[in-house]
Scaffold this motif. Structure first.
Motif, short mmCIF file in Angstrom:
data_model
loop_
_atom_site.label_atom_id
_atom_site.label_comp_id
_atom_site.label_asym_id
_atom_site.label_seq_id
_atom_site.Cartn_x
_atom_site.Cartn_y
_atom_site.Cartn_z
N ASP A 46 0.84 -1.20 0.00
CA ASP A 46 0.00 0.00 0.00
C ASP A 46 0.88 1.25 0.00
O ASP A 46 1.60 1.48 0.98
CB ASP A 46 -0.91 -0.02 1.23
CG ASP A 46 -1.79 1.22 1.31
OD1 ASP A 46 -1.89 1.95 0.31
OD2 ASP A 46 -2.37 1.47 2.39
N PRO A 47 0.86 2.06 -1.06
CA PRO A 47 1.75 3.24 -1.14
C PRO A 47 1.58 4.21 0.03
O PRO A 47 2.57 4.78 0.51
CB PRO A 47 1.36 3.89 -2.46
CG PRO A 47 0.75 2.80 -3.27
CD PRO A 47 0.06 1.90 -2.29
N GLU A 48 0.33 4.42 0.49
CA GLU A 48 0.10 5.35 1.60
C GLU A 48 0.77 4.84 2.87
O GLU A 48 1.46 5.58 3.58
CB GLU A 48 -1.40 5.51 1.84
CG GLU A 48 -2.13 6.27 0.74
CD GLU A 48 -1.77 7.75 0.72
OE1 GLU A 48 -1.53 8.32 1.81
OE2 GLU A 48 -1.73 8.33 -0.37
N GLU A 49 0.56 3.56 3.15
CA GLU A 49 1.16 2.96 4.35
C GLU A 49 2.68 2.91 4.21
O GLU A 49 3.41 3.17 5.17
CB GLU A 49 0.61 1.55 4.55
CG GLU A 49 1.14 0.88 5.81
CD GLU A 49 0.64 -0.55 5.98
OE1 GLU A 49 0.99 -1.18 6.99
OE2 GLU A 49 -0.08 -1.04 5.07
N GLN A 50 3.13 2.61 3.01
CA GLN A 50 4.57 2.54 2.77
C GLN A 50 5.24 3.89 3.03
O GLN A 50 6.29 3.95 3.68
CB GLN A 50 4.82 2.10 1.32
CG GLN A 50 6.25 1.68 1.05
CD GLN A 50 6.40 1.09 -0.33
OE1 GLN A 50 5.90 1.67 -1.32
NE2 GLN A 50 7.07 -0.03 -0.45
N LEU A 51 4.63 4.96 2.54
CA LEU A 51 5.18 6.29 2.76
C LEU A 51 5.25 6.61 4.25
O LEU A 51 6.27 7.10 4.74
CB LEU A 51 4.34 7.34 2.03
CG LEU A 51 4.73 8.80 2.27
CD1 LEU A 51 6.16 9.07 1.84
CD2 LEU A 51 3.76 9.74 1.55
N ALA A 52 4.16 6.32 4.97
CA ALA A 52 4.13 6.60 6.41
C ALA A 52 5.22 5.81 7.14
O ALA A 52 5.89 6.35 8.04
CB ALA A 52 2.76 6.25 6.98
N LEU A 53 5.44 4.57 6.76
CA LEU A 53 6.45 3.73 7.41
C LEU A 53 7.86 4.21 7.08
O LEU A 53 8.73 4.24 7.96
CB LEU A 53 6.27 2.27 6.99
CG LEU A 53 5.03 1.57 7.57
CD1 LEU A 53 4.77 0.25 6.85
CD2 LEU A 53 5.19 1.34 9.07
N TYR A 54 8.09 4.57 5.83
CA TYR A 54 9.42 5.10 5.47
C TYR A 54 9.70 6.39 6.24
O TYR A 54 10.82 6.61 6.73
CB TYR A 54 9.51 5.38 3.97
CG TYR A 54 9.82 4.17 3.13
CD1 TYR A 54 10.84 3.28 3.49
CD2 TYR A 54 9.11 3.91 1.96
CE1 TYR A 54 11.12 2.17 2.71
CE2 TYR A 54 9.39 2.80 1.17
CZ TYR A 54 10.39 1.93 1.55
OH TYR A 54 10.68 0.83 0.77
N GLN A 55 8.71 7.26 6.34
CA GLN A 55 8.90 8.52 7.07
C GLN A 55 9.17 8.26 8.55
O GLN A 55 10.00 8.93 9.17
CB GLN A 55 7.68 9.42 6.88
CG GLN A 55 7.58 10.01 5.49
CD GLN A 55 6.33 10.84 5.29
OE1 GLN A 55 5.23 10.43 5.66
NE2 GLN A 55 6.48 12.01 4.72
N GLU A 56 8.46 7.29 9.12
CA GLU A 56 8.68 6.93 10.52
C GLU A 56 10.10 6.39 10.70
O GLU A 56 10.80 6.75 11.65
CB GLU A 56 7.65 5.89 10.96
CG GLU A 56 7.70 5.55 12.44
CD GLU A 56 7.22 6.69 13.34
OE1 GLU A 56 7.66 6.76 14.50
OE2 GLU A 56 6.41 7.51 12.86
N ALA A 57 10.52 5.52 9.78
CA ALA A 57 11.87 4.97 9.86
C ALA A 57 12.92 6.06 9.77
O ALA A 57 13.89 6.07 10.55
CB ALA A 57 12.07 3.95 8.73
N VAL A 58 12.73 6.99 8.83
CA VAL A 58 13.70 8.08 8.64
C VAL A 58 13.91 8.84 9.95
O VAL A 58 15.04 9.17 10.31
CB VAL A 58 13.21 9.04 7.53
CG1 VAL A 58 13.94 10.38 7.61
CG2 VAL A 58 13.42 8.41 6.16
N HIS A 59 12.83 9.08 10.69
CA HIS A 59 12.96 9.87 11.91
C HIS A 59 13.48 9.07 13.10
O HIS A 59 13.83 9.64 14.13
CB HIS A 59 11.61 10.54 12.24
CG HIS A 59 11.33 11.70 11.34
ND1 HIS A 59 10.69 11.57 10.13
CD2 HIS A 59 11.63 13.02 11.46
CE1 HIS A 59 10.60 12.75 9.55
NE2 HIS A 59 11.16 13.64 10.32
#
Length: 203
Positions: A46-59
């Motif tokens: 899911d692109p939306e979930e994927q983006l949220a998870l990548y952003q969480e990982a980055v921080h």
């Protein structure tokens, strides 16, 4: 590291100086959380979930792994591995944001990545966002500040990626002037097929 718990000591071990982690104290370790979110993002479709998870990982990535232990081979290898994962997170999050044309979040991503991992060209993401948003003066200032910082820190000239963004900035400014020229030409109402009417402001 950012460990939110502390080792405890059994009274029977006082003479031995043995420390151990107790199950009663919660432990949250940034490198572990970073990897967990990264792998979750890699697995989801899911692109939306994927983006949220990548952003969480980055921080969760807060900088070089155990910087005081760089002489240890294992620590240096782990630092390289985690940094590579961080770069993947930033690049993939940036790609998803481009697809959504969410340049405000792309700007934030670039600012954060550059602050955590300096001298790695993440400023190009911020420049890309600023140019896409038409904030040319800010993009030009960022370029000048970044070029000066890179040169003063390591004697480096702007990278190829940075120069490409500068070219895009120049194209954007030229396009802006071209549009203004078209507006000026329209306002003069010259030509054989001029429909006539009032000369008024372009809007």
């Amino acid at each position: 590291r950012d460990l939110h718990s502390f080792p405890t000591r059994r009274s029977s071990d006082l003479d031995l100086g043995v420390f151990f982690w107790t199950d009663g104290i919660p432990l949250q370790e940034d490198a572990t959380e970073f990897e967990r979110f990264f792998h979750q993002a890699e697995r989801t479709g899911d692109p939306e979930e994927q983006l949220a998870l990548y952003q969480e990982a980055v921080h969760w990535y807060t900088g070089e792994f155990l910087p005081s232990q760089t002489a240890a081979v294992w620590a240096a290898q782990e630092a390289r591995r985690l940094k590579q994962m961080f770069c993947l997170c930033v690049e993939r999050a940036a790609e998803l944001l481009r697809e959504r044309q969410d340049f405000f979040q792309l700007e934030d991503l670039g600012i954060y990545a550059a602050s955590i991992d300096p001298l790695s060209d993440w400023e190009t993401l911020t420049m890309e966002a600023l140019v896409s948003l038409g904030r040319y003066d800010e993009a030009r200032k960022l370029y000048d500040d970044t070029a000066e910082f890179y040169f003063s820190e390591q004697g480096l000239r702007p990278s190829k990626k940075m120069m490409q963004q500068l070219d895009r900035l120049g194209d954007g400014i030229l396009h802006q002037h071209a549009v203004l020229d078209e507006i000026q030409a329209d306002l003069t109402e010259k030509g054989e097929n001029t429909p006539g009417g009032y000369i008024c402001s372009y809007p």
